[in-house]
Write an enzyme that holds these catalytic residues in place. Structure first.
Site, PDB file in Angstrom:
ATOM      1  N   ILE A  11     -17.394   4.489   3.879  1.00 44.23           N
ATOM      2  CA  ILE A  11     -18.225   5.663   3.572  1.00 44.23           C
ATOM      3  C   ILE A  11     -19.711   5.328   3.757  1.00 44.23           C
ATOM      4  O   ILE A  11     -20.483   6.147   4.263  1.00 44.23           O
ATOM      5  CB  ILE A  11     -17.942   6.187   2.145  1.00 44.23           C
ATOM      6  CG1 ILE A  11     -16.444   6.470   1.970  1.00 44.23           C
ATOM      7  CG2 ILE A  11     -18.738   7.466   1.875  1.00 44.23           C
ATOM      8  CD1 ILE A  11     -16.033   6.873   0.567  1.00 44.23           C
ATOM      9  N   ALA A  81     -21.426   0.033  -2.877  1.00 42.75           N
ATOM     10  CA  ALA A  81     -20.736  -1.267  -2.813  1.00 42.75           C
ATOM     11  C   ALA A  81     -19.678  -1.384  -3.906  1.00 42.75           C
ATOM     12  O   ALA A  81     -19.960  -1.156  -5.076  1.00 42.75           O
ATOM     13  CB  ALA A  81     -21.755  -2.403  -2.962  1.00 42.75           C
ATOM     14  N   ALA A  82     -18.479  -1.719  -3.489  1.00 37.11           N
ATOM     15  CA  ALA A  82     -17.378  -1.886  -4.441  1.00 37.11           C
ATOM     16  C   ALA A  82     -16.209  -2.551  -3.743  1.00 37.11           C
ATOM     17  O   ALA A  82     -16.114  -2.536  -2.517  1.00 37.11           O
ATOM     18  CB  ALA A  82     -16.922  -0.517  -4.974  1.00 37.11           C
ATOM     19  N   THR A 133     -15.450   7.709  -8.280  1.00 33.39           N
ATOM     20  CA  THR A 133     -14.194   8.218  -7.740  1.00 33.39           C
ATOM     21  C   THR A 133     -13.513   9.181  -8.717  1.00 33.39           C
ATOM     22  O   THR A 133     -13.750   9.097  -9.934  1.00 33.39           O
ATOM     23  CB  THR A 133     -13.263   7.022  -7.443  1.00 33.39           C
ATOM     24  OG1 THR A 133     -11.956   7.512  -7.167  1.00 33.39           O
ATOM     25  CG2 THR A 133     -13.157   6.069  -8.625  1.00 33.39           C
ATOM     26  N   ASP A 134     -12.635  10.030  -8.182  1.00 31.30           N
ATOM     27  CA  ASP A 134     -11.842  10.908  -9.066  1.00 31.30           C
ATOM     28  C   ASP A 134     -10.787  10.117  -9.845  1.00 31.30           C
ATOM     29  O   ASP A 134     -10.237  10.608 -10.827  1.00 31.30           O
ATOM     30  CB  ASP A 134     -11.172  12.032  -8.252  1.00 31.30           C
ATOM     31  CG  ASP A 134     -10.228  11.543  -7.152  1.00 31.30           C
ATOM     32  OD1 ASP A 134     -10.081  10.319  -6.963  1.00 31.30           O
ATOM     33  OD2 ASP A 134      -9.628  12.404  -6.464  1.00 31.30           O
ATOM     34  N   GLU A 135     -10.514   8.865  -9.404  1.00 34.73           N
ATOM     35  CA  GLU A 135      -9.424   8.107 -10.040  1.00 34.73           C
ATOM     36  C   GLU A 135      -9.724   7.742 -11.489  1.00 34.73           C
ATOM     37  O   GLU A 135      -8.818   7.383 -12.238  1.00 34.73           O
ATOM     38  CB  GLU A 135      -9.120   6.827  -9.243  1.00 34.73           C
ATOM     39  CG  GLU A 135      -8.687   7.138  -7.836  1.00 34.73           C
ATOM     40  CD  GLU A 135      -7.861   6.042  -7.185  1.00 34.73           C
ATOM     41  OE1 GLU A 135      -7.442   5.101  -7.884  1.00 34.73           O
ATOM     42  OE2 GLU A 135      -7.638   6.140  -5.971  1.00 34.73           O
ATOM     43  N   TYR A 159      -8.506  -1.094 -10.382  1.00 32.43           N
ATOM     44  CA  TYR A 159      -9.618  -0.524  -9.605  1.00 32.43           C
ATOM     45  C   TYR A 159     -10.285   0.613 -10.378  1.00 32.43           C
ATOM     46  O   TYR A 159     -11.509   0.617 -10.580  1.00 32.43           O
ATOM     47  CB  TYR A 159      -9.102  -0.019  -8.246  1.00 32.43           C
ATOM     48  CG  TYR A 159     -10.057   0.945  -7.580  1.00 32.43           C
ATOM     49  CD1 TYR A 159     -11.286   0.522  -7.080  1.00 32.43           C
ATOM     50  CD2 TYR A 159      -9.742   2.317  -7.468  1.00 32.43           C
ATOM     51  CE1 TYR A 159     -12.177   1.414  -6.488  1.00 32.43           C
ATOM     52  CE2 TYR A 159     -10.619   3.210  -6.879  1.00 32.43           C
ATOM     53  CZ  TYR A 159     -11.837   2.754  -6.394  1.00 32.43           C
ATOM     54  OH  TYR A 159     -12.718   3.633  -5.814  1.00 32.43           O
ATOM     55  N   ALA A 161     -10.134   1.390 -13.486  1.00 33.14           N
ATOM     56  CA  ALA A 161     -10.728   0.937 -14.756  1.00 33.14           C
ATOM     57  C   ALA A 161     -12.085   0.294 -14.501  1.00 33.14           C
ATOM     58  O   ALA A 161     -13.039   0.497 -15.272  1.00 33.14           O
ATOM     59  CB  ALA A 161      -9.781  -0.048 -15.448  1.00 33.14           C
ATOM     60  N   LYS A 163     -14.116   0.983 -12.002  1.00 35.39           N
ATOM     61  CA  LYS A 163     -15.066   2.047 -11.646  1.00 35.39           C
ATOM     62  C   LYS A 163     -15.471   2.828 -12.907  1.00 35.39           C
ATOM     63  O   LYS A 163     -16.626   3.234 -13.057  1.00 35.39           O
ATOM     64  CB  LYS A 163     -14.445   2.997 -10.615  1.00 35.39           C
ATOM     65  CG  LYS A 163     -14.231   2.407  -9.236  1.00 35.39           C
ATOM     66  CD  LYS A 163     -15.510   2.046  -8.493  1.00 35.39           C
ATOM     67  CE  LYS A 163     -16.281   3.242  -8.000  1.00 35.39           C
ATOM     68  NZ  LYS A 163     -17.443   2.841  -7.156  1.00 35.39           N
ATOM     69  N   LYS A 198      -5.813   1.452   4.204  1.00 38.56           N
ATOM     70  CA  LYS A 198      -5.658   2.708   3.464  1.00 38.56           C
ATOM     71  C   LYS A 198      -4.696   3.624   4.228  1.00 38.56           C
ATOM     72  O   LYS A 198      -4.524   3.476   5.445  1.00 38.56           O
ATOM     73  CB  LYS A 198      -7.020   3.392   3.294  1.00 38.56           C
ATOM     74  CG  LYS A 198      -8.118   2.483   2.728  1.00 38.56           C
ATOM     75  CD  LYS A 198      -8.040   2.318   1.221  1.00 38.56           C
ATOM     76  CE  LYS A 198      -8.933   1.230   0.661  1.00 38.56           C
ATOM     77  NZ  LYS A 198     -10.355   1.398   0.850  1.00 38.56           N
ATOM     78  N   TYR A 216       5.153   5.126  -0.060  1.00 34.02           N
ATOM     79  CA  TYR A 216       5.539   4.584  -1.365  1.00 34.02           C
ATOM     80  C   TYR A 216       6.394   5.596  -2.139  1.00 34.02           C
ATOM     81  O   TYR A 216       6.070   6.795  -2.176  1.00 34.02           O
ATOM     82  CB  TYR A 216       4.302   4.282  -2.205  1.00 34.02           C
ATOM     83  CG  TYR A 216       3.363   3.222  -1.657  1.00 34.02           C
ATOM     84  CD1 TYR A 216       3.755   2.289  -0.711  1.00 34.02           C
ATOM     85  CD2 TYR A 216       2.046   3.154  -2.120  1.00 34.02           C
ATOM     86  CE1 TYR A 216       2.873   1.318  -0.231  1.00 34.02           C
ATOM     87  CE2 TYR A 216       1.159   2.191  -1.653  1.00 34.02           C
ATOM     88  CZ  TYR A 216       1.578   1.281  -0.700  1.00 34.02           C
ATOM     89  OH  TYR A 216       0.700   0.336  -0.226  1.00 34.02           O
ATOM     90  N   ASP A 289       7.711   1.723  -4.591  1.00 36.59           N
ATOM     91  CA  ASP A 289       6.521   2.434  -5.057  1.00 36.59           C
ATOM     92  C   ASP A 289       5.426   1.467  -5.519  1.00 36.59           C
ATOM     93  O   ASP A 289       5.712   0.319  -5.904  1.00 36.59           O
ATOM     94  CB  ASP A 289       6.900   3.373  -6.221  1.00 36.59           C
ATOM     95  CG  ASP A 289       5.978   4.581  -6.288  1.00 36.59           C
ATOM     96  OD1 ASP A 289       4.969   4.615  -5.570  1.00 36.59           O
ATOM     97  OD2 ASP A 289       6.278   5.495  -7.084  1.00 36.59           O
TER      98      ASP A 289
END
Ligand code: NAD
Ligand code: DAU
Length: 358
Positions: A11, A81-82, A133-135, A159, A161, A163, A198, A216, A289
């Site tokens: 991105i 950056a992540a 992120t929406d996560e 990941y 957690a 963020k 991805k 998955y 999964d």
């Protein structure tokens, strides 16, 4: 100028290319550690642009960040950056905590000291835009409304957690010290320069090599897909006109099951690059999964639309078409990033000076 952290990733690269396409845009300093996911070659088209510069640095490096801030005096920092891949975070999370939590903390600390030292006018103009992120909101049931900016935090993977922890540090920096922050929560992006670990780029590159396309579990998990240039436009709107201290959700109003995404990719490839015999759909394979796999994400992006007038412009069909065409035209890019050969190539071509290096 503006600072972009992680600008050699998916991105971040798209953001810098989009930003510099405007002839009136401020210069950009791209600060990137160049992990496996960072590829300065993505930015070779702007390497000769006097408004672009690159520095290889780790956001955890206190000295490096402090020096860059005092030397280049940015008007804004866009923090991309992540460590970004959920599956990698499940295998091993150390780097996710180091970069996403400690790195963000260091960047905030150094930005705060820098911001406090600025004259009043520059202090008023400064922004720290944190790309989240929406996560962080967790997983939705089929009938739940989409995530809004007031949805509770409920991260489920190492990941998300990490963020979420970063988001809280950003919030605290604004609430306690007044640092002028903005936070965005975006849904799943896709488009050019997407690293082929991805789902979408992995499926395209596997399909082109005749390999199985791994789905998955039952493939019925839902993501809200957004073409990357729409994300870039949203970030520009938030940077320019977002209210300080606020959070903005960014999404595509485009919920799709993973199975549907993969079938759409297969159908697009059947049309643009047919196999000798049969359809790419024959390669779809259901596999074990992901542990703790979030079932559904969906974003309510009305705040961004009402306050800043942003809506996505790309449809899923047109965005997937553009993406598949890009990957068909850039097989060399995929081969390079997959093999790690691009790192050798970079060293050969540029020595210790990747494109745009200061
Ligand atoms: P990416 O993995 O493609 O790129 C990450 C970049 O950060 C790479 O260039 C890498 O070299 C750099 N980096 C990693 N650790 C670093 C460190 N310690 N110091 C300096 N640079 C470092 O990620 P992406 O998909 O482009 O995501 C960018 C940001 O957007 C991330 O913060 C991610 O959480 C967020 N986001 C991504 C999506 C998505 O769908 N990809 C959606 C919403 C939010
Ligand atoms: O929602 C935003 C997030 O989207 C970002 O914060 C993350 O950085 C980004 O990586 C992405 O996370 P996901 O886990 O949703 O993306 P990924 O492409 O890894 O997976 C998308 C969906 O596809 C997910 O439900 C898992 C599934 N999947 C993924 C892979 C790699 C498969 O079924 N098979 C696969 O091989």
């Amino acid at each position: 100028m503006i600072f972009v952290t992680g600008g050699a990733g998916f991105i971040g690269s798209n953001f810098i290319l989009d930003w510099l396409a405007d002839p009136h845009a401020e210069p950009v300093l791209n600060i990137d550690k160049l992990t496996y996911a960072g590829n300065p070659y993505n930015l070779s088209s702007v390497a000769g642009d006097a408004r672009y510069a690159f520095v290889q640095a780790d956001i955890c490096d206190e000295q490096a960040i402090a020096t860059l801030l005092s030397r280049y005096r940015p008007r804004a920092i866009l923090h991309f950056a992540a460590e970004s891949h959920v599956d990698r975070s499940i295998h091993r999370s150390d780097e996710f905590i180091l970069t996403n939590v400690n790195g963000t903390f260091n960047l905030l600390n150094k930005s705060l000291h820098y911001w406090q030292s600025l004259p009043e006018r520059e202090r008023a103009d400064f922004r720290f835009l944190h790309v989240s992120t929406d996560e962080v909101y967790g997983s939705l049931a089929p009938d739940d409304p989409p995530f809004s900016e007031t949805s509770p935090y409920s991260p489920n993977s190492p990941y998300s957690a990490s963020k979420a922890a970063a988001d809280h540090l950003v919030r605290a920096s604004h609430h306690t010290y007044g640092l002028p922050t903005l936070t965005t929560h975006c849904s799943n992006n896709y488009g050019p320069y997407h690293f082929p670990e991805k789902l979408i780029p992995l499926v395209i590159s596997h399909a082109l090599s005749g390999k199985p396309l791994p789905l998955y579990g039952d493939g019925q998990q839902i993501r809200d897909w957004l073409y990357v240039s729409d994300h870039c436009t949203a970030l520009r709107a938030v940077l320019a006109r977002g209210r300080i201290g606020q959070t903005y959700n960014i999404g595509g109003w485009n919920e799709q099951t993973n199975l549907h995404v993969v079938q759409t990719l297969c159908d697009t490839l059947d049309e643009l690059h047919p196999r000798a015999r049969g359809s790419y759909r024959e390669l779809i394979t259901f596999v074990k999964d992901r542990p703790g796999h979030d079932r559904r994400y969906a974003i309510d992006a009305r705040k961004l639309e009402h306050e800043l007038g942003w809506r996505p412009t790309e449809s899923f069909q047109s965005g997937i078409g553009k993406t598949v065409r890009w990957y068909l035209a850039h097989g060399d890019w995929v081969a390079q990033v997959r093999s790690g050969a691009y790192l050798n190539w970079l060293r050969q071509q540029y020595g210790d000076h990747p494109p745009g290096a200061l």
